[in-house]
Design an enzyme around this catalytic site. Structure first.
Site, PDB file in Angstrom:
ATOM      1  N   LYS A  13     -10.813  -3.013  -3.716  1.00  0.00           N
ATOM      2  CA  LYS A  13     -11.443  -1.659  -3.815  1.00  0.00           C
ATOM      3  C   LYS A  13     -10.700  -0.614  -4.424  1.00  0.00           C
ATOM      4  CE  LYS A  13     -13.557  -2.558   0.767  1.00  0.00           C
ATOM      5  NZ  LYS A  13     -12.348  -2.596   1.758  1.00  0.00           N
ATOM      6  N   LYS A  59      -4.594  -9.441  -6.204  1.00  0.00           N
ATOM      7  CA  LYS A  59      -6.037  -9.715  -5.624  1.00  0.00           C
ATOM      8  C   LYS A  59      -7.361  -8.665  -6.130  1.00  0.00           C
ATOM      9  CE  LYS A  59      -6.065  -7.483  -1.392  1.00  0.00           C
ATOM     10  NZ  LYS A  59      -6.990  -7.320  -0.070  1.00  0.00           N
ATOM     11  N   LYS A 115       0.823  -1.295   0.033  1.00  0.00           N
ATOM     12  CA  LYS A 115       0.166   0.109   0.116  1.00  0.00           C
ATOM     13  C   LYS A 115       0.883   1.374   0.040  1.00  0.00           C
ATOM     14  CE  LYS A 115      -4.323  -1.483   1.111  1.00  0.00           C
ATOM     15  NZ  LYS A 115      -5.499  -1.387   1.942  1.00  0.00           N
TER      16      LYS A 115
END
Ligand code: AQP
Length: 332
Positions: free
Chosen positions: A197, A194, A111
């Protein structure tokens, strides 16, 4: 009775992975466990969130729980920020967890990306807050998708170190519950990533509120190879995109991948994708419709969240009292 805690971040775009990896299992567990399900808004702000959108996305997570079948009179549904214990215990855990442990967390690396120096301190400490979410209720089991396995190991390490440091079995050592045929749903655009969102491409995911046309369009465009579906599950190993679609079908139909291949081996994607579209619309259509209905009734959703916060606070209070006494804080 064993106690379950789990949560979903209110960061919008709730998708098939969140449903199959987590929310559907929340529903299935509620008759066998005491369940606490949270919209983890404090986790969400570890990256920038527009305040109005955050409020609406928090209600959307609650709506997704309710529409999927979590029963508010039975399980607790609430927003993380409305129960003080999460922040309080997270601070204590920040003083228990070691920097070396957090340095190993792959989600932070993914992230934060190359701009690590500019990531928030909250993003770095995310797993410590997650440990607090779970242990503020002395939860024993946590249903999650596979991507959360490492964070749960850290929760176990924190509980163990706290118990060792203070010479007292305050916290249980939690068990992850990772089950179903779709514990890691992959992006429809790239079988090595994966479904998420925050992926910039809408075509990478099917959201819970997508209608028939959107589901059909996204699956039609989903990346695949040119071969027909094989006979054996092992033959999907080198075909990540095909494996992903077969896994999604299996999870939605509640059958094994082998059973899907019994029906579709030899089929081209031009046949399999429309069948998957029908199945996805059949399963998600009613959930998406109910979510939209609930989103039009924010007063009801807020009443569920308020009542849930009161029940969660009552469960966390004795745990925090014990923790504060153990640590050596004065209590008045
Ligand atoms: N692709 C997935 N397959 C299976 N399970 C998944 N989960 C998430 N993605 C998949 C599970 O959904 C629950 C809630 O996830 P979250 O909202 O707390 O955070 P996340 O794992 O970071 O989810 P996203 O969708 O990937 O969000 P962004 O893009 O914001 O990072 C968890 O139990 C998770 O395992």
């Amino acid at each position: 009775m064993s106690r379950i805690f789990s949560g979903v971040q209110p960061t919008g775009n709730l998708h098939l992975g969140n449903y199959l990896g987590a929310i559907r299992n929340f529903v299935r567990l509620q008759d066998d466990y005491e369940c606490i399900y949270c919209a983890v808004d404090m986790h969400a702000i570890t990256v920038w969130q527009d305040p109005e959108e955050l409020r609406s996305n928090t209600r959307e997570v609650a709506a997704a729980y309710l529409a999927s079948g979590v029963k508010p009179e039975q399980s607790i549904i609430f927003a993380q920020s409305s129960v003080h214990a999460h922040a309080e215990l997270a601070w204590i855990f920040n003083c228990v967890a070691r920097i070396g442990w957090l340095n190993r967390m792959t989600q932070f690396k993914e992230k934060a990306g190359k701009n690590r120096e500019n990531a928030s301190l909250g993003l770095y400490a995310y797993p410590s807050l997650m440990a607090a979410d779970i242990l503020a209720y002395k939860a024993t089991h946590v249903p999650v998708g596979e991507d959360q396995k490492q964070h749960l190991e850290l929760t176990r390490d924190i509980a163990q170190k706290f118990n060792n440091d203070f010479g007292k079995e305050v916290f249980p050592i939690v068990e992850p519950l990772i089950f179903g045929e779709a514990t890691r749903v992959m992006s429809l655009r790239d079988g090595s990533k994966k479904m998420s969102k925050s992926d910039p491409s809408d075509y990478s995911r099917i959201t819970l509120t997508d209608g028939r046309d959107e589901v059909a369009k996204k699956l039609k465009k989903a990346r695949t190879d040119a071969d027909p579906l094989p006979e054996k599950v092992e033959d999907l190993e080198s075909r990540p995109e095909a494996a992903n679609l077969v896994g999604i079908y299996a999870a939605l139909a509640d059958i094994s991948k082998a059973d899907v291949l019994k029906d579709y081996s030899g089929a081209q994607f031009s046949v399999f994708k429309p069948a998957l579209t029908e199945l996805a619309v059949e399963k998600f259509g009613p959930i998406g419709d109910e979510m939209k209905r609930l989103m039009d009734d924010p007063a009801y959703v807020d009443s569920v969240l308020k009542q849930g916060a009161e029940r969660a606070t009552a469960l966390a209070e004795p745990v925090m009292k014990e923790v504060k006494e153990t640590v050596g804080f004065l209590s008045f």
